[in-house]
Design a protein around this motif. Structure first.
Motif, PDB file in Angstrom:
ATOM      1  N   LEU A 158       0.878  -1.173   0.000  1.00 16.52           N
ATOM      2  CA  LEU A 158       0.000   0.000   0.000  1.00 16.52           C
ATOM      3  C   LEU A 158       0.909   1.214   0.000  1.00 16.52           C
ATOM      4  O   LEU A 158       1.763   1.374   0.880  1.00 16.52           O
ATOM      5  N   PHE A 159       0.720   2.068  -1.001  1.00 11.74           N
ATOM      6  CA  PHE A 159       1.686   3.121  -1.295  1.00 11.74           C
ATOM      7  C   PHE A 159       0.966   4.473  -1.260  1.00 11.74           C
ATOM      8  O   PHE A 159       0.222   4.804  -2.170  1.00 11.74           O
ATOM      9  N   ILE A 160       1.159   5.212  -0.171  1.00 17.29           N
ATOM     10  CA  ILE A 160       0.540   6.546  -0.084  1.00 17.29           C
ATOM     11  C   ILE A 160       1.472   7.548  -0.743  1.00 17.29           C
ATOM     12  O   ILE A 160       2.651   7.627  -0.392  1.00 17.29           O
ATOM     13  N   THR A 161       0.961   8.310  -1.679  1.00 14.99           N
ATOM     14  CA  THR A 161       1.810   9.310  -2.327  1.00 14.99           C
ATOM     15  C   THR A 161       0.956  10.405  -2.942  1.00 14.99           C
ATOM     16  O   THR A 161      -0.237  10.226  -3.150  1.00 14.99           O
ATOM     17  N   HIS A 162       1.615  11.553  -3.203  1.00 15.96           N
ATOM     18  CA  HIS A 162       0.948  12.631  -3.948  1.00 15.96           C
ATOM     19  C   HIS A 162       1.494  12.688  -5.360  1.00 15.96           C
ATOM     20  O   HIS A 162       1.044  13.486  -6.163  1.00 15.96           O
ATOM     21  N   LYS A 163       2.549  11.895  -5.620  1.00 15.53           N
ATOM     22  CA  LYS A 163       3.280  12.073  -6.881  1.00 15.53           C
ATOM     23  C   LYS A 163       2.695  11.170  -7.956  1.00 15.53           C
ATOM     24  O   LYS A 163       2.861   9.954  -7.929  1.00 15.53           O
ATOM     25  N   LEU A 164       2.025  11.808  -8.908  1.00 12.77           N
ATOM     26  CA  LEU A 164       1.295  11.053  -9.934  1.00 12.77           C
ATOM     27  C   LEU A 164       2.249  10.258 -10.829  1.00 12.77           C
ATOM     28  O   LEU A 164       1.917   9.163 -11.271  1.00 12.77           O
ATOM     29  N   ASN A 165       3.449  10.816 -11.086  1.00 13.22           N
ATOM     30  CA  ASN A 165       4.417  10.088 -11.928  1.00 13.22           C
ATOM     31  C   ASN A 165       4.767   8.742 -11.314  1.00 13.22           C
ATOM     32  O   ASN A 165       4.903   7.743 -12.012  1.00 13.22           O
ATOM     33  N   GLU A 166       4.924   8.749  -9.983  1.00 13.96           N
ATOM     34  CA  GLU A 166       5.308   7.508  -9.304  1.00 13.96           C
ATOM     35  C   GLU A 166       4.180   6.488  -9.344  1.00 13.96           C
ATOM     36  O   GLU A 166       4.413   5.296  -9.511  1.00 13.96           O
ATOM     37  N   ILE A 167       2.954   6.972  -9.191  1.00 17.82           N
ATOM     38  CA  ILE A 167       1.796   6.066  -9.262  1.00 17.82           C
ATOM     39  C   ILE A 167       1.754   5.419 -10.645  1.00 17.82           C
ATOM     40  O   ILE A 167       1.604   4.206 -10.788  1.00 17.82           O
ATOM     41  N   LYS A 168       1.932   6.269 -11.675  1.00  8.95           N
ATOM     42  CA  LYS A 168       1.889   5.747 -13.057  1.00  8.95           C
ATOM     43  C   LYS A 168       3.000   4.714 -13.275  1.00  8.95           C
ATOM     44  O   LYS A 168       2.849   3.768 -14.020  1.00  8.95           O
ATOM     45  N   GLU A 169       4.123   4.933 -12.609  1.00 10.69           N
ATOM     46  CA  GLU A 169       5.269   4.055 -12.852  1.00 10.69           C
ATOM     47  C   GLU A 169       5.166   2.700 -12.158  1.00 10.69           C
ATOM     48  O   GLU A 169       5.512   1.687 -12.746  1.00 10.69           O
ATOM     49  N   VAL A 170       4.688   2.685 -10.890  1.00 10.21           N
ATOM     50  CA  VAL A 170       4.763   1.398 -10.176  1.00 10.21           C
ATOM     51  C   VAL A 170       3.432   0.781  -9.776  1.00 10.21           C
ATOM     52  O   VAL A 170       3.365  -0.419  -9.525  1.00 10.21           O
ATOM     53  N   ALA A 171       2.365   1.595  -9.670  1.00 10.83           N
ATOM     54  CA  ALA A 171       1.138   1.049  -9.073  1.00 10.83           C
ATOM     55  C   ALA A 171       0.290   0.285 -10.084  1.00 10.83           C
ATOM     56  O   ALA A 171       0.257   0.606 -11.270  1.00 10.83           O
ATOM     57  N   ASP A 172      -0.400  -0.741  -9.586  1.00  8.15           N
ATOM     58  CA  ASP A 172      -1.343  -1.495 -10.423  1.00  8.15           C
ATOM     59  C   ASP A 172      -2.722  -0.836 -10.363  1.00  8.15           C
ATOM     60  O   ASP A 172      -3.367  -0.622 -11.380  1.00  8.15           O
ATOM     61  N   ARG A 173      -3.159  -0.544  -9.111  1.00  4.24           N
ATOM     62  CA  ARG A 173      -4.451   0.134  -8.957  1.00  4.24           C
ATOM     63  C   ARG A 173      -4.272   1.325  -8.021  1.00  4.24           C
ATOM     64  O   ARG A 173      -3.285   1.399  -7.285  1.00  4.24           O
ATOM     65  N   CYS A 174      -5.238   2.232  -8.060  1.00  2.81           N
ATOM     66  CA  CYS A 174      -5.140   3.432  -7.232  1.00  2.81           C
ATOM     67  C   CYS A 174      -6.507   3.753  -6.627  1.00  2.81           C
ATOM     68  O   CYS A 174      -7.510   3.821  -7.348  1.00  2.81           O
ATOM     69  N   THR A 175      -6.534   3.935  -5.310  1.00  5.46           N
ATOM     70  CA  THR A 175      -7.758   4.358  -4.622  1.00  5.46           C
ATOM     71  C   THR A 175      -7.612   5.830  -4.251  1.00  5.46           C
ATOM     72  O   THR A 175      -6.574   6.229  -3.721  1.00  5.46           O
ATOM     73  N   VAL A 176      -8.640   6.611  -4.533  1.00  4.21           N
ATOM     74  CA  VAL A 176      -8.577   8.059  -4.284  1.00  4.21           C
ATOM     75  C   VAL A 176      -9.517   8.443  -3.140  1.00  4.21           C
ATOM     76  O   VAL A 176     -10.682   8.039  -3.107  1.00  4.21           O
ATOM     77  N   LEU A 177      -8.977   9.225  -2.182  1.00  2.09           N
ATOM     78  CA  LEU A 177      -9.785   9.781  -1.094  1.00  2.09           C
ATOM     79  C   LEU A 177      -9.837  11.299  -1.245  1.00  2.09           C
ATOM     80  O   LEU A 177      -8.867  11.904  -1.675  1.00  2.09           O
ATOM     81  N   ARG A 178     -10.981  11.878  -0.898  1.00  2.00           N
ATOM     82  CA  ARG A 178     -11.082  13.343  -0.891  1.00  2.00           C
ATOM     83  C   ARG A 178     -11.879  13.784   0.322  1.00  2.00           C
ATOM     84  O   ARG A 178     -13.009  13.344   0.509  1.00  2.00           O
TER      85      ARG A 178
END
Length: 508
Positions: free
Chosen positions: A188-208
């Motif tokens: 589970l990878f908490i981040t604000h950096k969209l480039n990193e999400i695009k590079e390593v993550a399979d899925r992404c859950t968004v909270l607001r």
């Protein structure tokens, strides 16, 4: 995690949030500062208990009362603000809580072998005998990761792991995470950096604002769509600014030398540079090349052993911190907890920390609380500092990003001619980064000098008007971001281009 609700005084941090993690996947958790990401992970790690909801593992409902329970279940966490004992060694921190012993006597030999083996296996080079207080933040993070691996954790939570790393370290960390996923560990990878999400993550859950917005497949979702889900509006990824118009010198540093606390060599060696009004000068370099010591000497946190520091023609080399502050220097520090805030003070008290003695805020030695409250309300509104109880919120209970916004509000709003900003956007979401970059440019355009110290290459290239590269305590190059490339900057930062420049300067 099903229908998790967590409430703090004045704020619902998690409002009916559901999150599913598959075995062997890297699952990103994205959201603005204060969206409830760290809170949700702290519930999973047993630091907080949810008011509602349940956690299931392999289909079974589990109860996690504390981090020891989490560790027993194979859940480990690297926190945004590291949980390390500064006066202990690397090895002592890694084994803390699970000390190998025989009849009550500590047995470090096997533990050391396991740590060395793990560090080699995963490319996490550390010195087991180094004290935590003497190693860089990047190294401290490696210690946190080794703590999880030492405990054989299978679910790894990374809370803003790249916020404190250099570009090279980020690269290495992302590769390490991919390696973990290949081995079947779930991340589970908490981040604000969209480039990193695009590079390593399979899925992404968004909270607001504490609510679940959705889970998407990273491969098929654009950065723009992710940022819109996260902030609720379109974000500009480029920094709008006019060309700089530098005027007279605000800060002049000549032959500055600062001793190192770690080794016998000097951390800063004979450094000279100027910062003028109307320009943003960026000090770029890989972490641990003397930036921290240089800034400490400039701001008075550490004594220099040679050279001079002049602000607006006034010699401040030996001045106190308050003298530097009242002479026109503002400082956004690298470590917001250690040097930026008094965590047990309220938000309003932190906002007047450097001004409480001014006539605006005191009368005959007594603080004017009404004036302090009014001033705090103004800054909270102007800088969108979000907190559960407004100006009376304890600084400790605010999210990292909102703590950072509070420091930036305080430093930019007080009278200053020079702003020393060290990693000002560390751990901030895209919306907040966009806002802070605008503030830095506005400070420049108001005729102030800005010295920016950043490890983010994109930030260095986008925000600065002039780049000074520091390597092993020396300025090894001066670049113009308009005509230089990221690759060229990287060569200077790694010391590869230093000799060329030295030969040129020797031959001149």
């Amino acid at each position: 995690m099903r229908n998790i609700t967590k409430i703090f005084p004045g704020i619902i941090a998690n409002d009916d949030v559901t999150l599913n993690l598959k075995k062997g996947e890297i699952h990103a958790l994205l959201g603005e500062n204060g969206a409830g990401k760290s809170t949700l992970m702290s519930v999973l790690f047993g630091l907080y208990q949810a008011e509602k909801g349940e956690i299931r593992m392999n289909g079974e409902v589990i109860k996690i009362n504390n981090p020891n329970d989490a560790n027993r279940l194979g859940i480990g966490m690297v926190h945004q603000h590291f949980k390390l004992v500064e006066i202990f060694t690397v090895l002592e921190n890694i084994i803390l809580g699970v000390e190998p012993n025989t009849m009550g006597f500590l047995q470090k030999k096997d533990a050391r072998e396991k740590v060395v083996k793990l560090s080699e296996q995963y490319g996490l080079k550390v010195d087991p005998d180094a004290l935590i207080e003497s190693i860089s933040v990047g190294m401290q993070q490696r210690v946190e990761i080794l703590k999880m691996l030492y405990r054989d954790n299978e679910i790894l939570i990374f809370d803003e792991p790249t916020a404190v790393l250099t570009p090279q370290e980020i690269r290495e960390l992302l590769d390490i995470m991919k390696g973990f996923a290949k081995e079947g560990k779930s991340i589970l990878f908490i981040t604000h950096k969209l480039n990193e999400i695009k590079e390593v993550a399979d899925r992404c859950t968004v909270l607001r604002k504490g609510k679940y917005i959705g889970t998407v497949d990273v491969m098929t979702t654009s950065k723009e769509e992710l940022s819109k889900m996260m902030v609720g509006r379109d974000i500009s990824f480029s920094v709008d600014k006019e060309p700089s118009k530098p005027e007279d010198v605000v800060l002049s540093v000549r032959n500055l030398t600062v001793a190192s606390k770690i080794h016998k060599n000097n951390a800063v060696k004979n450094v000279s540079f100027d910062v003028r009004r109307g320009e943003i000068v960026c000090l770029a370099g890989i972490d641990g090349n003397g930036q921290t010591e240089l800034v400490s000497a400039l701001t008075g946190l550490e004594k220099s052993t040679g050279g001079t520091i002049t602000l607006l023609g006034q010699d401040l080399t030996k001045a106190t911190i308050r003298k530097r502050s009242t002479s026109g220097m503002s400082h956004i520090p690298e470590d917001r907890h250690k040097h930026g805030l008094v965590l047990d003070y309220s938000l309003e008290e932190n906002l007047v920390l450097q001004r409480y003695f001014e006539p605006d805020f005191q009368k005959r030695g007594f603080i004017r609380f009404d004036a302090m409250r009014k001033y705090a309300d103004k800054l909270i509104k102007q800088y969108d500092v979000r907190s559960g109880q407004g100006p009376t919120t304890p600084a400790r209970s605010m999210s990292g990003g909102n703590q950072q916004k509070a420091i930036i509000a305080r430093e930019i709003d007080k009278k200053h001619e020079l702003l020393v900003a060290v990693q000002p956007t560390r751990g901030l979401d895209v919306g907040a980064i966009e806002y802070i970059h605008k503030q830095l440019v506005a400070t420049r355009d108001a005729g102030k000098g800005v010295l920016l110290v950043s490890l983010e290459l994109d930030e260095v290239m986008d925000v600065s008007d002039r780049i000074l590269v520091i390597y092993e305590g020396e300025i090894v190059g001066e670049l113009d971001p308009k005509t230089s490339t990221v690759e060229e900057l990287g060569l200077y930062m790694s010391g590869a281009k230093r000799n060329v420049q030295k030969e040129n300067s020797d031959g001149e």
